[in-house]
Design an enzyme around this catalytic site. Structure first.
Site, mmCIF file in Angstrom:
data_model
loop_
_atom_site.group_PDB
_atom_site.id
_atom_site.type_symbol
_atom_site.label_atom_id
_atom_site.label_comp_id
_atom_site.label_asym_id
_atom_site.label_seq_id
_atom_site.Cartn_x
_atom_site.Cartn_y
_atom_site.Cartn_z
ATOM 1 N N ALA A 238 36.312 36.358 35.978
ATOM 2 C CA ALA A 238 35.732 37.236 36.991
ATOM 3 C C ALA A 238 35.741 38.643 36.403
ATOM 4 O O ALA A 238 36.415 38.905 35.403
ATOM 5 C CB ALA A 238 36.588 37.189 38.247
ATOM 6 N N GLY B 282 37.837 32.682 35.811
ATOM 7 C CA GLY B 282 36.667 32.256 36.591
ATOM 8 C C GLY B 282 35.645 31.524 35.749
ATOM 9 O O GLY B 282 34.887 30.700 36.265
ATOM 10 N N GLU C 131 36.811 28.074 35.711
ATOM 11 C CA GLU C 131 36.638 27.536 37.070
ATOM 12 C C GLU C 131 35.171 27.177 37.326
ATOM 13 O O GLU C 131 34.872 26.170 37.975
ATOM 14 C CB GLU C 131 37.164 28.551 38.090
ATOM 15 C CG GLU C 131 38.688 28.689 38.037
ATOM 16 C CD GLU C 131 39.202 29.811 38.906
ATOM 17 O OE1 GLU C 131 40.078 29.525 39.755
ATOM 18 O OE2 GLU C 131 38.737 30.955 38.757
ATOM 19 N N GLU D 150 44.992 34.158 34.460
ATOM 20 C CA GLU D 150 45.124 35.090 35.596
ATOM 21 C C GLU D 150 46.563 35.584 35.781
ATOM 22 O O GLU D 150 46.782 36.720 36.193
ATOM 23 C CB GLU D 150 44.660 34.397 36.892
ATOM 24 C CG GLU D 150 43.156 34.239 37.020
ATOM 25 C CD GLU D 150 42.606 32.985 36.353
ATOM 26 O OE1 GLU D 150 41.457 32.621 36.630
ATOM 27 O OE2 GLU D 150 43.327 32.371 35.526
HETATM 28 N N1 T1G Z 1 36.382 41.727 33.366
HETATM 29 C C1 T1G Z 1 35.926 42.960 33.052
HETATM 30 N N2 T1G Z 1 35.929 43.471 31.774
HETATM 31 C C2 T1G Z 1 36.407 42.682 30.816
HETATM 32 C C3 T1G Z 1 36.910 41.382 31.079
HETATM 33 C C4 T1G Z 1 36.870 40.910 32.431
HETATM 34 N N3 T1G Z 1 37.292 39.683 32.764
HETATM 35 N N4 T1G Z 1 37.334 40.853 29.907
HETATM 36 C C5 T1G Z 1 37.109 41.787 28.964
HETATM 37 N N5 T1G Z 1 36.548 42.884 29.491
HETATM 38 C C6 T1G Z 1 36.124 44.095 28.775
HETATM 39 C C7 T1G Z 1 37.285 44.837 28.117
HETATM 40 O O1 T1G Z 1 37.882 45.729 29.007
HETATM 41 C C8 T1G Z 1 36.574 45.553 26.973
HETATM 42 O O2 T1G Z 1 35.930 46.676 27.525
HETATM 43 C C9 T1G Z 1 35.493 44.557 26.560
HETATM 44 O O3 T1G Z 1 35.308 43.691 27.692
HETATM 45 C C10 T1G Z 1 35.875 43.716 25.379
HETATM 46 O O4 T1G Z 1 37.126 43.125 25.650
HETATM 47 C C11 T1G Z 1 38.643 34.293 40.155
HETATM 48 C C12 T1G Z 1 40.820 35.968 39.254
HETATM 49 C C13 T1G Z 1 37.817 37.674 26.477
HETATM 50 C C14 T1G Z 1 39.741 37.293 24.992
HETATM 51 O O5 T1G Z 1 41.964 37.509 31.999
HETATM 52 O O6 T1G Z 1 41.350 38.291 27.479
HETATM 53 O O7 T1G Z 1 38.837 35.240 36.422
HETATM 54 O O8 T1G Z 1 37.170 48.414 26.354
HETATM 55 O O9 T1G Z 1 38.377 44.341 23.848
HETATM 56 O O10 T1G Z 1 39.574 41.462 21.993
HETATM 57 O O11 T1G Z 1 40.208 33.034 39.035
HETATM 58 O O12 T1G Z 1 38.780 40.435 26.687
HETATM 59 O O13 T1G Z 1 34.985 47.639 25.452
HETATM 60 O O14 T1G Z 1 35.086 48.953 27.599
HETATM 61 O O15 T1G Z 1 39.465 42.467 25.160
HETATM 62 O O16 T1G Z 1 37.361 40.250 21.811
HETATM 63 C C15 T1G Z 1 40.506 36.208 33.901
HETATM 64 C C16 T1G Z 1 40.308 38.850 30.017
HETATM 65 C C17 T1G Z 1 39.994 37.278 34.795
HETATM 66 C C18 T1G Z 1 40.319 37.393 30.300
HETATM 67 C C19 T1G Z 1 38.005 39.034 24.438
HETATM 68 N N6 T1G Z 1 40.096 36.474 32.543
HETATM 69 N N7 T1G Z 1 39.695 39.181 28.753
HETATM 70 O O17 T1G Z 1 38.930 39.776 23.705
HETATM 71 O O18 T1G Z 1 37.612 41.972 23.528
HETATM 72 S S1 T1G Z 1 40.595 37.052 36.430
HETATM 73 C C20 T1G Z 1 40.864 37.140 31.695
HETATM 74 C C21 T1G Z 1 40.292 38.893 27.580
HETATM 75 C C22 T1G Z 1 39.703 35.727 37.031
HETATM 76 C C23 T1G Z 1 39.332 34.069 38.840
HETATM 77 C C24 T1G Z 1 40.125 35.201 38.340
HETATM 78 C C25 T1G Z 1 39.617 39.391 26.342
HETATM 79 C C26 T1G Z 1 38.776 38.313 25.602
HETATM 80 P P1 T1G Z 1 35.793 47.973 26.687
HETATM 81 P P2 T1G Z 1 38.254 43.020 24.529
HETATM 82 P P3 T1G Z 1 38.371 40.867 22.640
#
Ligand code: T1G
Length: 687
Positions: free
Chosen positions: A63, A102, A105, A125
């Site tokens: 998400a 998400g 999911e 999460e």
């Molecule tokens: N939402 C918004 N921005 C995100 C994002 C996300 N989920 N993931 C990454 N970004 C932005 C990040 O801030 C950065 O921005 C750019 O993308 C590149 O990321 C309903 C509740 C995928 C392994 O926890 O672990 O789903 O700094 O530098 O090193 O159940 O990003 O360039 O402006 O980290 O190649 C669950 C989070 C969400 C995964 C890539 N998902 N992301 O790593 O790039 S909660 C996560 C990561 C959810 C549902 C729920 C990593 C990555 P900027 P990066 P990277």
């Protein structure tokens, strides 16, 4: 369709392409057109099957975390997954890169999941202080079983495509053209006909659950939560998936999600998520990066060996230099032993061990550093020694090579000035064990070139480190604040607290351990040597050291340790020593509560952070939070000292600092102007 969702038709197999760089987060502007596209495809009789795939470097990585602090916009992810489960045509999620949160999911709403061999799948999460809120806690156990799902959801650690296949999470793993193979897979499923049971209807994997074993596993995982709510909520939700009807379990998941997303802990952990990414951004980020292909390390001791392993683990060939053959062989042997231990633990394959060891070249000749693009010095912490090393390095290193020092305290400007190329010199302050600890303080000296800084910051992320750029001062950000946090420790003991009471206040706060237990683990003799070198004293700690009580390594320190045990046992001898030392200056001892302990240790920590901001040693307050969460065990559920100050109430912190300043006259309690301003404005921004 829309910029972020497009549909192609491959012979009756519709391919839905999500395109929302950089990580295809399920932002509102993706969800809305996605929902519309799927509804249309459901009702389109010419469409036999549907494939969902993503453009760019990864499948949906979750998400959109930035939307969690905003009002929810419909359709939510849950509505899209519910729609998917009404589609009676084969639905295939084609996964490359990472399917996280998400994103997974969404894939769990499909009938089938196929993955690229290099893909990773997970529900991380919990690392954001949340639990899967799009049905993941209820659907994942139906595919992989309750025990596997519990492990994946409470740890938040993604698994490989191969492991996902073995666990029943994905139906096929492909090399090569993923979309073409997914379209063929979907077409074949459609051709086979028959009904395609959505995941929600699959009960066999949860029906087989041994509930008692599950509860034991959950209890073990909960024991490690250390005050974090999300891991417990994750376990509760997965248990519901086993014991409750599907829709009830789904509703319960929702209720837990809504509670957590509004809570301070998740806000703190989301703050750290973005703070880590912000910290890696170097001002003027469009500077070119220097090429780094080979790395040299000077000094094969504990730090040098750990740093060398960190780079080899990142795939870099490493030249490890020592003064003599014996020291070199000792260092290489330690590295081999560390890798053997990892293989023994099953956290590294024998093949990977061989591959990494193959990256090391040992040497006792500085000339062998001439082909290195980056050289990191990790020798004894003495300025004169460092200057000799940098002098020799300056003579052999190629033009444009980056020369780094791993000093924890010393003046990097002075070291840089001892070379003919100060623009290429900076600090890379690793934390022990350097192959494990994630934090890297990158020390920007006065004349360090921006491209050198940017190169090292990017390199740090490539070897799995969390970089933070800091300025030159004694102890940089972390150790300087650590001294402020510890400045009152002895006074607290003299005035009536015990080491156990102080440590309990810290562990109750959420720290892995308190300062006295940490001192015993690290070795009290290190602090003793530093104090002596700086002409400082600590009446109780110095006496302990004079008695040979160096901590765990001598079985006695602030605590006693039964032979071979790391369990701290309060020692009446120490309490007697403290009483005696208090009696000498006639200090009246009194009851000291946990609140006072926190006020006199963590409030000065925040205050020192404010001073560091004021001096520009740290660029952002959030950088300080990243340092403390990744290098000093600051509880992530509190977001780091500067974020926590907001939760605790900056006005209260200022008022209590003033109180202790009046009572003790000690400078660490004098509120910094930036802290006062934070109390008035809520912003750490330095004008
Ligand atoms: N939402 C918004 N921005 C995100 C994002 C996300 N989920 N993931 C990454 N970004 C932005 C990040 O801030 C950065 O921005 C750019 O993308 C590149 O990321 C309903 C509740 C995928 C392994 O926890 O672990 O789903 O700094 O530098 O090193 O159940 O990003 O360039 O402006 O980290 O190649 C669950 C989070 C969400 C995964 C890539 N998902 N992301 O790593 O790039 S909660 C996560 C990561 C959810 C549902 C729920 C990593 C990555 P900027 P990066 P990277």
């Amino acid at each position: 369709m829309s910029n972020s969702v497009n549909v192609a038709n491959e012979n009756g197999v519709a391919v839905v392409i999500i395109d929302n760089p950089p990580v295809n987060a399920l932002s509102f502007h993706v969800r809305e057109p996605l929902h519309a596209a799927l509804a249309a495809l459901r009702d389109d009789a010419t469409v036999r099957a549907i494939v969902i795939v993503c453009a760019g470097r990864t499948f949906v990585a979750g998400a959109d975390i930035t939307e969690f602090s905003k009002p929810v916009q419909q359709p939510e992810l849950r509505a899209i997954v519910a729609l998917l489960e009404t589609i009676a045509k084969p639905m295939v999620a084609a996964i490359h890169g990472t399917a996280l949160g998400g994103g997974l999911e969404l894939a769990l709403g499909c009938h089938f999941r196929v993955a690229d061999a290099g893909a990773k799948l997970g529900l991380p999460e919990v690392k954001l202080g949340l639990l899967p809120g799009g049905g993941g806690t209820v659907r994942l156990p139906r595919l992989v079983g309750a025990a596997k799902a519990l492990g994946m959801i409470v740890s938040g650690t993604p698994i490989s495509a191969g492991e996902a296949k073995a666990a029943g999470l994905v139906d096929a793993v492909f090399d090569g053209d993923l979309i073409a193979q997914a379209v063929r897979f979907a077409g074949e499923a459609a051709a086979k006909g028959g009904s395609f049971a959505p995941v929600r209807e699959r009960r066999d994997r949860v029906a087989e659950t041994d509930l008692a074993a599950f509860d034991r596993q959950a209890a073990e995982l909960a024991r490690k939560a250390r005050g974090l709510e999300a891991p417990l909520a994750c376990a509760e939700a997965v248990r519901n998936a086993i014991t409750l009807p599907f829709d009830e379990a789904l509703a319960a998941e929702r209720a837990l999600f809504v509670k957590l997303v509004a809570g301070d802990q998740s806000r703190a952990q989301r703050h750290l998520f973005f703070a880590e990414r912000e910290a890696a951004k170097i001002q003027g980020k469009d500077v070119t990066r220097r090429k780094i292909a080979r790395v040299g390390i000077i000094g094969a001791g504990t730090m040098g060996g750990g740093i060398a392993m960190a780079f080899a683990n990142g795939g870099f060939p490493v030249t490890l230099l020592e003064t003599g053959e014996e020291a070199l062989q000792r260092g290489l042997a330690m590295i081999e032993k560390n890798y053997a231990v990892s293989v023994g633990r099953g956290s590294l394959t024998e093949e990977a061990r061989q591959q990494r060891l193959g990256l090391f070249k040992g040497s006792t000749d500085y000339a062998d550093l001439a082909d290195c693009d980056l050289v990191i010095e990790a020798v004894f912490e003495d300025m004169a020694v460092k200057k000799v090393v940098f002098g020799k390095l300056d003579a052999v290193a190629r033009p444009g090579a980056i020369l780094a020092t791993n000093t924890s305290y010393l003046d990097v400007d002075e070291i840089a000035a001892s070379t003919s190329r100060p623009q290429d010199v900076l600090g890379m302050h690793f934390f022990s064990p350097a192959n494990v600890m994630k934090l890297l303080e990158i020390v920007r000296a006065d004349r360090t070139a921006p491209d050198a800084l940017a190169t090292v910051a990017e390199l740090a992320r490539r070897i799995g480190k969390v970089p933070v750029v800091v300025g030159v001062c004694h102890g940089f950000v972390g150790n300087r604040m650590l001294s402020a946090r510890g400045a009152e420790n002895e006074f607290l003991l003299l005035e009536g607290a015990t080491p156990g009471q102080v440590d309990k206040a810290f562990t109750d706060f959420g720290w892995p351990m308190g300062p006295f237990q940490m001192g015993d683990l690290a070795g009290l003799d290190i602090g003793w040597r530093n104090r002596k070198a700086r002409g400082q004293t600590a009446v109780i700690a110095d006496t302990l050291c004079e008695q040979g009580r160096f901590g765990q390594k001598t079985g006695r320190g602030w605590y006693r340790y039964e032979s071979g045990s790391r369990e701290p046992v309060p020692d009446p001898e120490v309490e007697e020593l403290i009483r005696a030392k208090a009696a000498e200056p006639g200090i009246a001892r009194r009851e000291i509560g946990a609140d006072e302990i926190i006020e006199r240790t963590l409030y000065p920590l925040v205050n020192e952070g404010a001073r560091i901001l004021e001096e520009g040693i740290a660029v952002r307050a959030s950088d300080i939070d990243v340092v403390w969460a990744n290098g000093y065990g600051f509880p992530i559920g509190k977001g780091g000292p500067m974020f926590w100050a907001g939760l605790e109430g900056a006005a209260k912190i200022v008022e209590r600092l003033e109180h202790w300043h009046r009572r003790t006259g000690r400078a660490i309690f004098e509120p910094a102007p930036v802290l006062r301003r934070f109390a008035e404005t809520g912003s750490w921004q330095v004008p």
